[in-house]
Design a protein around this motif. Sequence first.
Motif, PDB file in Angstrom:
ATOM      1  N   MET A  83      -6.752  -5.682   2.030  1.00  0.00           N
ATOM      2  CA  MET A  83      -6.996  -4.506   2.188  1.00  0.00           C
ATOM      3  C   MET A  83      -6.048  -4.456   4.226  1.00  0.00           C
ATOM      4  O   MET A  83      -6.243  -3.591   4.542  1.00  0.00           O
ATOM      5  CB  MET A  83      -8.014  -4.666   3.259  1.00  0.00           C
ATOM      6  CG  MET A  83      -8.986  -4.854   1.766  1.00  0.00           C
ATOM      7  SD  MET A  83      -8.869  -3.087   1.239  1.00  0.00           S
ATOM      8  CE  MET A  83      -9.979  -1.796   2.041  1.00  0.00           C
ATOM      9  N   PHE A  84      -6.363  -5.657   4.811  1.00  0.00           N
ATOM     10  CA  PHE A  84      -5.328  -5.756   6.041  1.00  0.00           C
ATOM     11  C   PHE A  84      -4.449  -5.178   6.302  1.00  0.00           C
ATOM     12  O   PHE A  84      -3.760  -4.272   6.771  1.00  0.00           O
ATOM     13  CB  PHE A  84      -5.273  -7.182   6.673  1.00  0.00           C
ATOM     14  CG  PHE A  84      -4.521  -7.190   7.840  1.00  0.00           C
ATOM     15  CD1 PHE A  84      -5.446  -7.283   8.886  1.00  0.00           C
ATOM     16  CD2 PHE A  84      -3.191  -7.466   8.104  1.00  0.00           C
ATOM     17  CE1 PHE A  84      -4.805  -7.613  10.674  1.00  0.00           C
ATOM     18  CE2 PHE A  84      -2.260  -7.304   9.135  1.00  0.00           C
ATOM     19  CZ  PHE A  84      -3.239  -7.702  10.400  1.00  0.00           C
ATOM     20  N   LEU A  85      -2.874  -5.353   5.171  1.00  0.00           N
ATOM     21  CA  LEU A  85      -2.122  -4.294   5.177  1.00  0.00           C
ATOM     22  C   LEU A  85      -2.269  -3.020   4.925  1.00  0.00           C
ATOM     23  O   LEU A  85      -1.261  -2.195   5.656  1.00  0.00           O
ATOM     24  CB  LEU A  85      -1.403  -5.291   4.292  1.00  0.00           C
ATOM     25  CG  LEU A  85      -0.453  -6.814   4.518  1.00  0.00           C
ATOM     26  CD1 LEU A  85      -0.015  -7.014   3.253  1.00  0.00           C
ATOM     27  CD2 LEU A  85       0.314  -6.639   5.436  1.00  0.00           C
ATOM     28  N   LEU A  86      -3.155  -3.044   4.173  1.00  0.00           N
ATOM     29  CA  LEU A  86      -3.806  -1.055   4.245  1.00  0.00           C
ATOM     30  C   LEU A  86      -3.720  -0.431   5.005  1.00  0.00           C
ATOM     31  O   LEU A  86      -3.171   0.736   5.655  1.00  0.00           O
ATOM     32  CB  LEU A  86      -4.580  -1.194   2.926  1.00  0.00           C
ATOM     33  CG  LEU A  86      -5.111   0.452   2.904  1.00  0.00           C
ATOM     34  CD1 LEU A  86      -3.675   1.736   2.444  1.00  0.00           C
ATOM     35  CD2 LEU A  86      -6.390   0.729   1.518  1.00  0.00           C
ATOM     36  N   SER A  87      -4.603  -1.225   5.739  1.00  0.00           N
ATOM     37  CA  SER A  87      -5.261  -1.087   7.393  1.00  0.00           C
ATOM     38  C   SER A  87      -3.698  -0.465   8.651  1.00  0.00           C
ATOM     39  O   SER A  87      -3.748   0.441   9.195  1.00  0.00           O
ATOM     40  CB  SER A  87      -6.582  -1.867   8.201  1.00  0.00           C
ATOM     41  OG  SER A  87      -6.547  -1.064   9.683  1.00  0.00           O
ATOM     42  N   LEU A  88      -3.227  -1.461   8.142  1.00  0.00           N
ATOM     43  CA  LEU A  88      -1.953  -1.484   8.861  1.00  0.00           C
ATOM     44  C   LEU A  88      -1.260  -0.440   8.801  1.00  0.00           C
ATOM     45  O   LEU A  88      -0.299  -0.112   9.548  1.00  0.00           O
ATOM     46  CB  LEU A  88      -1.266  -3.214   9.121  1.00  0.00           C
ATOM     47  CG  LEU A  88       0.309  -3.304   9.724  1.00  0.00           C
ATOM     48  CD1 LEU A  88      -0.379  -3.449  11.094  1.00  0.00           C
ATOM     49  CD2 LEU A  88       0.613  -4.511   9.234  1.00  0.00           C
ATOM     50  N   LYS A  89      -0.801   0.014   7.302  1.00  0.00           N
ATOM     51  CA  LYS A  89      -0.728   0.290   7.015  1.00  0.00           C
ATOM     52  C   LYS A  89      -0.563   2.501   7.280  1.00  0.00           C
ATOM     53  O   LYS A  89       0.017   2.978   7.920  1.00  0.00           O
ATOM     54  CB  LYS A  89      -0.025   0.872   5.753  1.00  0.00           C
ATOM     55  CG  LYS A  89       0.958   2.078   5.026  1.00  0.00           C
ATOM     56  CD  LYS A  89       1.842   2.135   3.560  1.00  0.00           C
ATOM     57  CE  LYS A  89       1.630   2.748   2.735  1.00  0.00           C
ATOM     58  NZ  LYS A  89       3.147   3.199   3.102  1.00  0.00           N
ATOM     59  N   LEU A  90      -2.249   2.377   7.272  1.00  0.00           N
ATOM     60  CA  LEU A  90      -2.116   3.255   7.776  1.00  0.00           C
ATOM     61  C   LEU A  90      -2.683   3.914   9.393  1.00  0.00           C
ATOM     62  O   LEU A  90      -2.228   5.052   9.698  1.00  0.00           O
ATOM     63  CB  LEU A  90      -3.469   3.339   7.383  1.00  0.00           C
ATOM     64  CG  LEU A  90      -4.375   3.570   5.626  1.00  0.00           C
ATOM     65  CD1 LEU A  90      -5.639   3.493   5.457  1.00  0.00           C
ATOM     66  CD2 LEU A  90      -3.788   5.528   5.605  1.00  0.00           C
ATOM     67  N   TYR A  91      -2.390   2.976   9.887  1.00  0.00           N
ATOM     68  CA  TYR A  91      -2.449   2.626  11.398  1.00  0.00           C
ATOM     69  C   TYR A  91      -1.375   3.022  12.125  1.00  0.00           C
ATOM     70  O   TYR A  91      -1.251   4.133  12.593  1.00  0.00           O
ATOM     71  CB  TYR A  91      -3.302   0.986  12.015  1.00  0.00           C
ATOM     72  CG  TYR A  91      -2.612   1.450  13.368  1.00  0.00           C
ATOM     73  CD1 TYR A  91      -3.431   3.035  14.562  1.00  0.00           C
ATOM     74  CD2 TYR A  91      -2.144   0.807  14.410  1.00  0.00           C
ATOM     75  CE1 TYR A  91      -2.634   2.375  15.775  1.00  0.00           C
ATOM     76  CE2 TYR A  91      -1.645   1.000  15.319  1.00  0.00           C
ATOM     77  CZ  TYR A  91      -2.344   1.601  16.526  1.00  0.00           C
ATOM     78  OH  TYR A  91      -1.409   1.959  17.861  1.00  0.00           O
ATOM     79  N   CYS A  92       0.393   2.521  11.380  1.00  0.00           N
ATOM     80  CA  CYS A  92       1.225   3.582  11.972  1.00  0.00           C
ATOM     81  C   CYS A  92       1.619   4.255  11.463  1.00  0.00           C
ATOM     82  O   CYS A  92       2.242   4.819  12.263  1.00  0.00           O
ATOM     83  CB  CYS A  92       2.409   1.320  11.247  1.00  0.00           C
ATOM     84  SG  CYS A  92       2.640   0.321  11.938  1.00  0.00           S
ATOM     85  N   GLU A  93       1.688   5.067  10.596  1.00  0.00           N
ATOM     86  CA  GLU A  93       2.034   5.721   9.794  1.00  0.00           C
ATOM     87  C   GLU A  93       1.153   7.276   9.985  1.00  0.00           C
ATOM     88  O   GLU A  93       0.951   8.028  10.368  1.00  0.00           O
ATOM     89  CB  GLU A  93       2.179   5.546   8.046  1.00  0.00           C
ATOM     90  CG  GLU A  93       3.111   4.940   7.910  1.00  0.00           C
ATOM     91  CD  GLU A  93       3.096   4.779   6.343  1.00  0.00           C
ATOM     92  OE1 GLU A  93       3.803   4.642   4.905  1.00  0.00           O
ATOM     93  OE2 GLU A  93       2.601   5.852   5.187  1.00  0.00           O
ATOM     94  N   ASN A  94      -0.545   6.796  10.352  1.00  0.00           N
ATOM     95  CA  ASN A  94      -1.456   7.578  10.405  1.00  0.00           C
ATOM     96  C   ASN A  94      -2.323   7.584  11.631  1.00  0.00           C
ATOM     97  O   ASN A  94      -2.766   8.757  11.839  1.00  0.00           O
ATOM     98  CB  ASN A  94      -2.282   8.069   8.809  1.00  0.00           C
ATOM     99  CG  ASN A  94      -1.540   8.068   8.345  1.00  0.00           C
ATOM    100  OD1 ASN A  94      -0.748   8.994   8.371  1.00  0.00           O
ATOM    101  ND2 ASN A  94      -1.513   8.042   6.909  1.00  0.00           N
TER     102      ASN A  94
END
Length: 142
Positions: A120-131
């Motif tokens: 979930m942390f990596l998904l949050s990181l992806k969402l933050y960096c991309e969106n």
Amino acid sequence: MEKIEHINYIKVPVAKVYEALTTHEGLSRVWTTDLIVKPEVGFVNEFGFGDEEPTKMKIVELSENKRIVWECTDSDAEWIGTGISFDLSEKSNVTSVVLRHYNWRELTEFYQWCNYNWAMFLLSLKLYCENDEGTPYQSRTF
């Protein structure tokens, strides 16, 4: 010894991911809004998750845009003495992030719960960096 290991691909340059993993702004948008961090080897970052005492992570290594290593110095007993590393590499403006949480003494139910939460942390990181919209602890529904 047990180890958690995940990889994710984020469609931004590596510098943006490194910044998200090392700064107050980034980590507060990705992991928890209750934190004290400083991107400096030897500094002990503090991450708060509700009513518990903060999790303390000593910064062991910072290799700009390549690697970040933390050692847990205070948290749940199962975390103390474990290490967390983030290895970063970029190809064609896509950054791969390999997260490892290592030196677990045994595979327990808490280990399994943390394994899920690191994903979930990596998904949050992806969402933050991309969106520009991560999902820190305080915004999650458990």
